[in-house]
Design a protein around this motif. Structure first.
Motif, mmCIF file in Angstrom:
data_model
loop_
_atom_site.group_PDB
_atom_site.id
_atom_site.type_symbol
_atom_site.label_atom_id
_atom_site.label_comp_id
_atom_site.label_asym_id
_atom_site.label_seq_id
_atom_site.Cartn_x
_atom_site.Cartn_y
_atom_site.Cartn_z
ATOM 1 N N THR A 26 -6.001 -8.200 1.709
ATOM 2 C CA THR A 26 -5.576 -8.055 3.108
ATOM 3 C C THR A 26 -5.246 -9.376 3.786
ATOM 4 O O THR A 26 -4.544 -9.401 4.789
ATOM 5 C CB THR A 26 -6.669 -7.355 3.929
ATOM 6 O OG1 THR A 26 -7.821 -8.211 3.994
ATOM 7 C CG2 THR A 26 -7.055 -6.021 3.311
ATOM 8 N N TRP A 35 0.126 -7.797 2.242
ATOM 9 C CA TRP A 35 -0.403 -6.457 1.957
ATOM 10 C C TRP A 35 0.338 -5.473 2.845
ATOM 11 O O TRP A 35 0.234 -5.512 4.062
ATOM 12 C CB TRP A 35 -1.902 -6.440 2.234
ATOM 13 C CG TRP A 35 -2.660 -5.176 1.986
ATOM 14 C CD1 TRP A 35 -3.345 -4.445 2.909
ATOM 15 C CD2 TRP A 35 -2.884 -4.519 0.730
ATOM 16 N NE1 TRP A 35 -3.974 -3.382 2.329
ATOM 17 C CE2 TRP A 35 -3.705 -3.399 0.974
ATOM 18 C CE3 TRP A 35 -2.463 -4.775 -0.572
ATOM 19 C CZ2 TRP A 35 -4.115 -2.534 -0.025
ATOM 20 C CZ3 TRP A 35 -2.874 -3.909 -1.579
ATOM 21 C CH2 TRP A 35 -3.682 -2.812 -1.316
ATOM 22 N N ARG A 54 1.497 -1.564 3.985
ATOM 23 C CA ARG A 54 1.166 -0.136 3.989
ATOM 24 C C ARG A 54 2.460 0.659 3.910
ATOM 25 O O ARG A 54 3.396 0.439 4.680
ATOM 26 C CB ARG A 54 0.389 0.245 5.241
ATOM 27 C CG ARG A 54 0.105 1.735 5.325
ATOM 28 C CD ARG A 54 -0.908 2.096 6.358
ATOM 29 N NE ARG A 54 -1.040 3.537 6.474
ATOM 30 C CZ ARG A 54 -2.106 4.161 6.948
ATOM 31 N NH1 ARG A 54 -3.142 3.442 7.357
ATOM 32 N NH2 ARG A 54 -2.151 5.477 7.027
ATOM 33 N N ASP A 64 3.363 7.377 4.932
ATOM 34 C CA ASP A 64 2.511 8.461 4.440
ATOM 35 C C ASP A 64 3.272 9.317 3.430
ATOM 36 O O ASP A 64 4.448 9.658 3.628
ATOM 37 C CB ASP A 64 2.036 9.330 5.602
ATOM 38 C CG ASP A 64 1.053 8.588 6.497
ATOM 39 O OD1 ASP A 64 0.518 7.559 6.051
ATOM 40 O OD2 ASP A 64 0.839 9.048 7.637
ATOM 41 N N GLU A 77 3.122 5.638 -4.853
ATOM 42 C CA GLU A 77 3.081 4.223 -5.250
ATOM 43 C C GLU A 77 3.661 4.005 -6.639
ATOM 44 O O GLU A 77 4.430 3.069 -6.868
ATOM 45 C CB GLU A 77 1.642 3.712 -5.249
ATOM 46 C CG GLU A 77 1.033 3.472 -3.907
ATOM 47 C CD GLU A 77 -0.391 2.934 -4.060
ATOM 48 O OE1 GLU A 77 -1.007 2.668 -3.034
ATOM 49 O OE2 GLU A 77 -0.864 2.792 -5.207
ATOM 50 N N GLY A 97 -1.083 -0.426 -4.650
ATOM 51 C CA GLY A 97 -2.354 -0.657 -3.964
ATOM 52 C C GLY A 97 -3.541 0.018 -4.602
ATOM 53 O O GLY A 97 -4.682 -0.404 -4.380
ATOM 54 N N ALA A 118 -4.557 5.228 2.152
ATOM 55 C CA ALA A 118 -3.105 5.292 2.253
ATOM 56 C C ALA A 118 -2.508 4.573 1.051
ATOM 57 O O ALA A 118 -3.211 3.899 0.298
ATOM 58 C CB ALA A 118 -2.634 4.647 3.560
ATOM 59 N N HIS A 155 -0.247 1.636 -0.626
ATOM 60 C CA HIS A 155 0.009 0.236 -0.302
ATOM 61 C C HIS A 155 0.783 -0.444 -1.427
ATOM 62 O O HIS A 155 0.834 0.053 -2.556
ATOM 63 C CB HIS A 155 -1.305 -0.532 -0.085
ATOM 64 C CG HIS A 155 -2.070 -0.127 1.126
ATOM 65 N ND1 HIS A 155 -2.902 0.961 1.149
ATOM 66 C CD2 HIS A 155 -2.148 -0.699 2.376
ATOM 67 C CE1 HIS A 155 -3.455 1.070 2.342
ATOM 68 N NE2 HIS A 155 -3.020 0.082 3.091
ATOM 69 N N ARG A 179 1.118 -4.722 -2.830
ATOM 70 C CA ARG A 179 0.847 -6.148 -2.638
ATOM 71 C C ARG A 179 2.033 -6.919 -3.200
ATOM 72 O O ARG A 179 2.437 -6.704 -4.348
ATOM 73 C CB ARG A 179 -0.439 -6.586 -3.335
ATOM 74 C CG ARG A 179 -0.975 -7.902 -2.766
ATOM 75 C CD ARG A 179 -2.021 -8.533 -3.656
ATOM 76 N NE ARG A 179 -1.407 -9.238 -4.782
ATOM 77 C CZ ARG A 179 -2.019 -10.181 -5.503
ATOM 78 N NH1 ARG A 179 -3.253 -10.541 -5.214
ATOM 79 N NH2 ARG A 179 -1.404 -10.751 -6.516
#
Length: 477
Positions: free
Chosen positions: A258, A410, A412, A415, A419, A436, A446, A448, A450
């Motif tokens: 994060t 990071w 998000r 919805d 991924e 994520g 949720a 994510h 990176r």
């Protein structure tokens, strides 16, 4: 006279003469010392480096060597007797299978296919590494008398002293062990502090390599959510009560993934909660030397505020140097230090002496602060470029926090985003990203991603990589 004995003799003579100089007073030039003591410039350089490692001298490139200011008095020793209870606790009787899922680690270590831009990397690009300084340090280290002999099991005293001064808070060299990289240090700490089957509290999300280490040791990771100010103390206290855990692993500075920094008001709370639970805090201070130019003064390690031995501190040189420069430190107070030492000796014997000598040469050279300044500036430039490109081309990917240190962002995802489908599409588009899911020890709240801005060659690759990620998002979202 042999070089090593010449260095030792010169160090002794200069140490005896330091009282002649006021704090910040300038010492004679290196040329003067060469002529006065009839030694080589290399001997003078090494003697001054040793005095600098001891905190007695400060070297300033282009200006010379100066007597260091007196250190502030160390805080009174705390009470570590509580550790006897914590180290003897059985935790849980239900053993956890020691299965190892290394996928979250290997994705950061594996090189992407040719032509694919590396937004997945866990280390800075070679252009950001101090290759010349490391090569010079390794060459000098290899010529040191005794460089290939067996080192002290705990590590070279000068290197332990250097790490101790970096931690602060009265931590001494005697409380530091040199380890072979941060991952090895974390593995040693987890094995020392928790028996198989025991719960261990982890930040959520957190570094996948630590989750893999915990599970490989038969431990049960229990997530504690973090926000933009780090771990949430109320939830940490609830997790200790509900799980009976005696260990909490955290990254208070530029948390992975994060980028959060533990807020000043939460630092004392975290230590108090752990102390009342009779638990240890493993502080993974892996990225302190990758602060950005706009970070402001960095908070000290948690270990600097802990006289009672609650914190087991891990620090590493690897992220700021090279994946192959695997030198780190474990710092602890009280009976746990001997347990850490025993496990490390059994596992690895010791860190190779040439590598420790090279680390001393590197951090004691004028090239080291220059490298850190250049690295900080370049990381800031790259973070700004990636942040701007993402906001322009991919506004639907939320960026809740822009870190002031580290090498990644990071994100998000909207919805319902898959991924796995997005990372696969990104790879087809020519950019490697990290999903994520591996960063969560339980069900993620949720989806994510990176994305790293340090593993590519420059800002042009960042702009192109974001364009390719846009292509992948158009396919999947």
């Amino acid at each position: 006279m042999q070089e090593r004995s010449s260095v030792d003799e010169l160090v002794k003579q200069l140490r005896d003469e330091l009282d002649r100089y006021s704090p910040d007073g300038k010492l004679p030039s290196s040329r003067s010392l060469v002529e006065r003591f009839r030694v080589s410039p290399v001997t003078v350089s090494r003697a001054l480096a040793q005095l600098a490692a001891e905190g007695l001298v400060v070297t300033r490139p282009g200006a010379g060597a100066f007597r260091a200011r007196p250190r502030t008095a160390a805080p009174p020793a705390g009470d570590t007797s509580w550790q006897e209870v914590a180290l003897s606790a059985d935790g849980s009787a239900d053993l956890v299978p020691r299965t190892v899922d290394a996928s979250g680690v290997t994705i950061c270590l594996a090189a992407p296919p040719p032509g694919v831009l590396e937004f997945s990397g866990g280390y800075p690009h070679p252009s950001l590494q101090p290759e010349r300084a490391m090569a010079a340090a390794l060459a000098r280290a290899g010529r040191r008398p005794g460089a290939w002999e067996r080192p002290p099991l705990e590590g070279l005293p000068e290197l332990r002293e250097w790490f101790a001064r970096g931690i602060g808070g009265g931590v001494t060299a005697a409380e530091v062990l040199i380890a072979a990289g941060g991952q090895t240090a974390l593995a040693t700490a987890l094995r020392a502090l928790a028996p198989p089957g025991a719960p261990v509290l982890v930040e959520s999300p957190t570094y996948p390599g630590m989750l893999a280490l915990a599970r490989a040791a038969g431990l049960r990771p229990v997530p504690v959510p973090v926000d933009q100010d780090g771990v949430r103390p109320a939830l940490l206290a609830d997790a200790f009560r509900g799980s009976g855990a005696r260990v909490f692993v955290c990254q208070p500075l530029f948390q992975n993934p994060t980028g959060a920094v533990l807020a000043p008001g939460r630092r004392a709370e975290v230590l108090r909660i752990a102390r009342e639970a009779g638990a240890f805090v493993i502080e993974d201070d892996f990225i302190r030397r990758l602060a950005h130019t706009d970070s402001g003064p960095l908070p000290p390690p948690l270990a600097a505020d802990d006289p009672d031995g609650v914190v087991v501190h891990v620090a590493s040189l690897t992220k700021a140097t090279s994946p192959s420069f695997r030198v780190s430190a474990l710092a602890a107070r009280g009976p746990v230090l001997e347990r850490l030492r025993a496990i490390q000796v059994v596992d690895t014997f010791f860190v190779p002496r040439p590598l420790q000598e090279a680390a001393l040469e590197l951090v004691g050279s004028p090239a080291w602060p220059r490298h850190l300044r250049a690295l900080s500036a370049e990381l800031t430039t790259r973070r700004t470029a990636m942040t701007a490109a993402l906001r322009l081309r991919l506004p639907e990917l939320a960026l809740p926090h822009v870190p002031s240190g580290g090498y990644h962002l990071w994100l998000r995802l909207p919805d319902g985003t898959d991924e796995s489908a997005l990372t696969t599409a990104a790879l087809r588009a020519g950019v490697a990203v990290i999903p994520g899911r591996p960063y969560f020890s339980a069900e993620p709240p949720a989806a994510h991603l990176r994305v790293s801005f340090a593993a590519v060659s420059g800002t042009a690759d960042i702009t192109e990589g974001v364009r390719r990620l846009r292509t992948a998002c158009d396919e999947v979202l």
